[in-house]
Scaffold this motif. Structure first.
Motif, PDB file in Angstrom:
ATOM      1  N   PRO A  23       0.821  -1.109   0.007  1.00 53.32           N
ATOM      2  CA  PRO A  23      -0.025   0.083  -0.068  1.00 53.32           C
ATOM      3  C   PRO A  23       0.809   1.451  -0.071  1.00 53.32           C
ATOM      4  O   PRO A  23       0.428   2.242  -0.658  1.00 53.32           O
ATOM      5  N   THR A  24       2.005   1.430   0.777  1.00 51.93           N
ATOM      6  CA  THR A  24       2.856   2.431   0.720  1.00 51.93           C
ATOM      7  C   THR A  24       3.323   2.889  -0.792  1.00 51.93           C
ATOM      8  O   THR A  24       3.289   3.867  -1.117  1.00 51.93           O
TER       9      THR A  24
ATOM     10  N   ASN B 297       4.669   0.092  11.877  1.00 51.41           N
ATOM     11  CA  ASN B 297       4.569  -0.342  10.485  1.00 51.41           C
ATOM     12  C   ASN B 297       4.683   0.824   9.812  1.00 51.41           C
ATOM     13  O   ASN B 297       4.177   1.668   9.239  1.00 51.41           O
ATOM     14  N   VAL B 298       6.222   0.904   9.255  1.00 54.68           N
ATOM     15  CA  VAL B 298       6.430   1.981   8.383  1.00 54.68           C
ATOM     16  C   VAL B 298       6.768   1.576   7.021  1.00 54.68           C
ATOM     17  O   VAL B 298       7.777   0.674   6.652  1.00 54.68           O
ATOM     18  N   SER B 299       6.171   2.100   6.169  1.00 51.90           N
ATOM     19  CA  SER B 299       6.176   1.715   4.822  1.00 51.90           C
ATOM     20  C   SER B 299       6.072   0.123   4.780  1.00 51.90           C
ATOM     21  O   SER B 299       6.528  -0.344   3.773  1.00 51.90           O
ATOM     22  N   GLY B 300       5.258  -0.470   5.482  1.00 54.70           N
ATOM     23  CA  GLY B 300       5.088  -1.913   5.579  1.00 54.70           C
ATOM     24  C   GLY B 300       6.290  -2.675   6.133  1.00 54.70           C
ATOM     25  O   GLY B 300       6.377  -3.812   6.107  1.00 54.70           O
ATOM     26  N   HIS B 301       7.276  -2.042   6.743  1.00 50.77           N
ATOM     27  CA  HIS B 301       8.201  -2.594   7.359  1.00 50.77           C
ATOM     28  C   HIS B 301       8.132  -2.412   9.030  1.00 50.77           C
ATOM     29  O   HIS B 301       7.815  -1.321   9.543  1.00 50.77           O
TER      30      HIS B 301
ATOM     31  N   ASP C 228       0.806   8.592   8.832  1.00 53.04           N
ATOM     32  CA  ASP C 228       1.424   9.215   7.667  1.00 53.04           C
ATOM     33  C   ASP C 228       0.694   8.869   6.445  1.00 53.04           C
ATOM     34  O   ASP C 228       0.519   7.398   6.268  1.00 53.04           O
ATOM     35  N   GLU C 229       0.418   9.911   5.489  1.00 53.03           N
ATOM     36  CA  GLU C 229      -0.498   9.667   4.477  1.00 53.03           C
ATOM     37  C   GLU C 229       0.152   8.381   3.284  1.00 53.03           C
ATOM     38  O   GLU C 229      -0.436   7.779   2.705  1.00 53.03           O
ATOM     39  N   ILE C 230       1.484   8.585   3.232  1.00 51.37           N
ATOM     40  CA  ILE C 230       2.350   7.935   2.327  1.00 51.37           C
ATOM     41  C   ILE C 230       2.780   6.512   3.173  1.00 51.37           C
ATOM     42  O   ILE C 230       2.568   5.488   2.595  1.00 51.37           O
ATOM     43  N   THR C 231       3.635   6.733   4.091  1.00 48.45           N
ATOM     44  CA  THR C 231       4.276   5.629   4.701  1.00 48.45           C
ATOM     45  C   THR C 231       3.593   4.803   5.680  1.00 48.45           C
ATOM     46  O   THR C 231       3.891   3.846   6.441  1.00 48.45           O
TER      47      THR C 231
ATOM     48  N   LEU D  69      15.628   3.122   7.394  1.00 53.85           N
ATOM     49  CA  LEU D  69      14.626   2.904   7.435  1.00 53.85           C
ATOM     50  C   LEU D  69      13.950   3.159   8.813  1.00 53.85           C
ATOM     51  O   LEU D  69      12.779   3.374   8.980  1.00 53.85           O
ATOM     52  N   ALA D  70      14.952   3.377  10.019  1.00 52.99           N
ATOM     53  CA  ALA D  70      14.444   3.622  11.338  1.00 52.99           C
ATOM     54  C   ALA D  70      14.610   5.213  11.767  1.00 52.99           C
ATOM     55  O   ALA D  70      14.515   5.446  12.874  1.00 52.99           O
ATOM     56  N   ARG D  71      15.153   5.938  10.707  1.00 48.84           N
ATOM     57  CA  ARG D  71      15.453   7.291  11.152  1.00 48.84           C
ATOM     58  C   ARG D  71      14.097   8.055  11.361  1.00 48.84           C
ATOM     59  O   ARG D  71      13.249   7.863  10.475  1.00 48.84           O
ATOM     60  N   PRO D  72      14.034   8.727  12.459  1.00 46.46           N
ATOM     61  CA  PRO D  72      12.880   9.266  12.958  1.00 46.46           C
ATOM     62  C   PRO D  72      12.407  10.508  11.886  1.00 46.46           C
ATOM     63  O   PRO D  72      13.489  11.334  11.266  1.00 46.46           O
ATOM     64  N   ALA D  73      11.268  10.864  11.514  1.00 50.51           N
ATOM     65  CA  ALA D  73      10.579  11.963  10.479  1.00 50.51           C
ATOM     66  C   ALA D  73      10.560  12.912  11.613  1.00 50.51           C
ATOM     67  O   ALA D  73      10.926  14.014  10.913  1.00 50.51           O
ATOM     68  N   ASP D  74      10.403  12.859  12.857  1.00 48.59           N
ATOM     69  CA  ASP D  74      10.501  14.254  13.891  1.00 48.59           C
ATOM     70  C   ASP D  74      11.357  13.936  14.869  1.00 48.59           C
ATOM     71  O   ASP D  74      10.941  12.779  15.569  1.00 48.59           O
TER      72      ASP D  74
END
Ligand code: PRX
Length: 653
Positions: free
Chosen positions: A362-363, A528-532, A559-562, A597-602
């Motif tokens: 889905p992402t 579950n970030v971008s399916g991971h 988040d709308e995308i991830t 892949l684990a880097r915080p967005a904020d």
């Protein structure tokens, strides 16, 4: 009325019936599906034994279908088989011999096709290479590779000799790789100089060198030359793939392995800082993935099947390689980023290779929606006949877009729910037999028994939400956590004290009146970030390992995308200035410790974190703050109300 443990707010009314033309040719039509569903319900062991006989070639039969001493299962007890034999050798005597097993496209546009006969030859040779490096049956081999055919070759070679592989996704850092190599006690590592990602070589050998410094178990490193940069090679330990392969014999009979012989370990995040090595074994896993692939993707000999997942994740293991090749189906593999060199790369690949089945996350779908319809519309996607979704809940609007714009309204969509631990698909539509509803995984696969339970273990009545529960063993189930049987029992089999047969996947869900399952996401401290899957604790331990961090709490926000974005609340050590510099440094630090892949967005700095009187961080409150929601619910145990007020002020300020 009692408040449900989890409230479900989604009500989706649209229903799509399978297209009659599709139904006519489906591997499992309504009648067959109904018969098998009935058999699966009444006699699950008989159902799986039938599937095992029909879909897998065995060297010798089992004495018992299932030996179940909760939570430890053995499937097809006493039987012997080999996964690489099922994926390769058994296709060589007929018309599949010279059919493409793998169509591979590199990011720069280079293309390689390996027929079943050619792939078999390469696998036999690499199996001999591994033996030559001293790898024996039972030894673990770590694979840290880009999406190139050599990764599939190395996996199949491992299965050929009975050396379990442990694949580590190429996006993980050297530190994360070291933890996984050490935990598995790998004796060899297979890697590449680098892999192409967004036009740049992503270095891999360098990370391996850093990871195995001082790791005594690793005796040998085999390196594929993919991108060409100079990489240091340590004499006696490091070898070039092409040099070893040049001298290797192409004769290597498959080892006759016990059905319960370990096939692979795959690490996944849990609720503690330490990733879990999920163990899968041979015969049950092969039965599960081969059967589900055939039924759910409706695989036919003419298909070109493309699953966009990286082989470093379970989806790639089960449905790029094993389940697909075991069915003799052509599997397309793509090395690079979906938007390189342009936003239409995926659609271009589908058109050029005539992809007929497309399985993605889905992402990715949400990213494509944002990029604009003109990109898929500029390509001929008429070869597609079935679409799949996996990795996270698909929102109905994304489902509808996928259906209309990619599927041309004619392709069934299979929204498949499963996990690293389940090995194969568990909840899914059968494309020729089950009506679909956007956003629902519909029903269990025959032979799988699932329910929604309350915290207390009672069945929750539709439409209320609760915890998804799998109520009987299945052949692809994990056999344990590598080296940690206690954690295995506690994590998966102890949620409901008096239901020892019940597996807890960690997801919230509800059923509608028709019995359809609607997955609502994780209920534990896993994002579950971008399916991971990424554990909040993993990111927290990475953050607090930085000298300027006193305390950290990590939560997800929608988040709308991830799907989920990572938000970190950080208390710096006394005297440290909280600002952009520290923010940038911490993001880099997490990348180094775990991977980008684990880097915080904020990252939000705070003097203190809200805690209960017993000192537990109140994540629910932080989640509300991170997603900008009003805090609702019980805050009576909050230690210091002013902390919460301050965090809010910071948020608004
Ligand atoms: O939360 C569920 C979500 O992904 C989790 C499993 O993650 P992983 O082990 O990395 O495997 C992903 C690929 C199989 C699940 O606990 N998930 C997976 N598929 C779906 C899903 N959530 C909703 N719908 C799905 N189709």
């Amino acid at each position: 009325m009692q408040t449900p443990d989890i409230e479900s707010l989604l009500t989706e009314k649209r229903t799509f019936k399978p297209d009659p033309a599709f139904v006519k040719q489906a591997n499992w039509n309504r009648r067959k599906a109904a018969e098998l569903r009935k058999l699966g319900e009444k006699h699950p062991k008989r159902f799986w034994a039938k599937m095992a006989r029909e879909h897998v070639t065995w060297f010798s039969p089992w004495k018992k279908v299932l030996d179940w001493k909760p939570p430890f299962a053995k499937w097809f007890v006493g039987a012997k088989t080999n996964v690489s034999y099922n994926c390769l050798d058994r296709h060589l005597d007929g018309p599949r011999r010279n059919k493409a097993a793998i169509i591979w496209e590199g990011e720069p546009g280079d293309i390689r096709t390996l027929t079943f006969a050619q792939l078999h030859r390469e696998v036999c040779k690499f199996a001999n290479v591994l033996k030559g490096q001293g790898v024996k049956k039972g030894d673990r081999v770590a694979l840290y590779m880009p999406m190139i055919p050599e990764l599939a070759i190395a996996m199949l070679a491992c299965t050929r000799i009975g050396a379990p592989h442990s694949i580590v996704f190429g996006g993980f850092s050297a530190e994360a790789l070291r933890d996984r190599i050490e935990d598995a006690g790998a004796v060899a590592v297979v890697t590449a100089d680098a892999g192409w990602r967004r036009g740049k070589p992503l270095p891999l050998k360098e990370a391996v060198d850093n990871a195995i410094e001082n790791v005594a178990s690793v005796k040998s490193v085999v390196v594929v030359k993919r991108c060409g940069p100079e990489v240091p090679m340590r004499a006696g330990r490091d070898h070039w793939w092409h040099e070893l392969m040049a001298d290797a014999s192409a004769k290597c009979p498959p080892a006759k392995l016990d059905a319960e012989h370990p096939l692979f370990i795959l690490y996944t995040s849990g609720t503690t800082g330490k990733p879990k090595g999920i163990l899968h074994t041979t015969g049950g896993y092969l039965t599960h993935v081969t059967t589900t692939a055939k039924a759910i993707f409706d695989l036919k000999d003419e298909d070109v099947y493309w699953c966009t997942a990286d082989i470093g994740w379970i989806t790639g293991h089960s449905y790029v390689v094993y389940g697909i090749l075991a069915n003799g189906t052509t599997s397309l593999m793509y090395e690079g980023a979906p938007t390189t060199p342009g936003p239409d790369r995926f659609w271009d690949i589908i058109e050029r290779h005539g992809v007929s089945i497309f399985y993605t996350a889905p992402t990715a779908i949400r990213t494509f929606i944002r990029l604009g319809d003109e990109h898929p519309k500029s390509h001929d996607l008429s070869s597609l006949r079935l679409l799949g979704s996996v990795g996270e809940p698909i929102n109905p609007e994304a489902w509808m877009w996928y259906h209309r714009i990619i599927g041309g309204k004619r392709c069934p969509i299979v929204d498949t729910w499963w996990q690293t631990e389940t090995g194969g698909i568990m909840i899914t539509p059968l494309p020729g037999a089950v009506d679909t509803k956007p956003g629902s995984g519909t029903l269990t696969f025959p032979g799988v028994k699932a329910e929604i339970l309350s915290e207390a273990g009672d069945t929750v009545k539709p439409p209320d939400g609760g915890f998804l529960a799998i109520q009987q063993p299945w052949p692809g189930m994990l056999r344990g956590i590598w080296g940690d049987p206690k954690r295995y029992r506690e994590t998966y089999w102890s949620k409901w004290k008096d239901q020892k047969d019940t597996y807890f996947p960690g997801d919230g869900a509800h059923r509608d009146k028709q019995g359809y399952f609607w997955i609502m996401g994780r209920v534990d401290d896993v994002m579950n970030v971008s399916g991971h899957r990424i554990g909040t604790m993993e990111v927290e331990s990475a953050l607090v390992s930085h000298a300027n961090v006193a305390e950290a709490a990590v939560v997800g926000r929608p988040d709308e995308i991830t799907g989920t974005a990572i938000v970190a609340f950080v208390t710096p050590t006394g005297g440290t200035e909280a600002g952009d510099a520290l923010n940038g440094e911490l993001r880099k630090h997490v990348t180094k410790e775990i991977g980008a892949l684990a880097r915080p967005a904020d990252i939000r700095f705070t003097d203190a974190l809200p805690k209960t009187r017993s000192g537990k961080i109140m994540r629910r409150l932080l989640r509300d703050i991170a997603s900008g929601k009003e805090t609702v619910g019980d805050t009576s145990t909050l230690e210091d109300y002013s902390v919460l007020a301050k965090l809010r002020e910071a948020d608004e300020g």
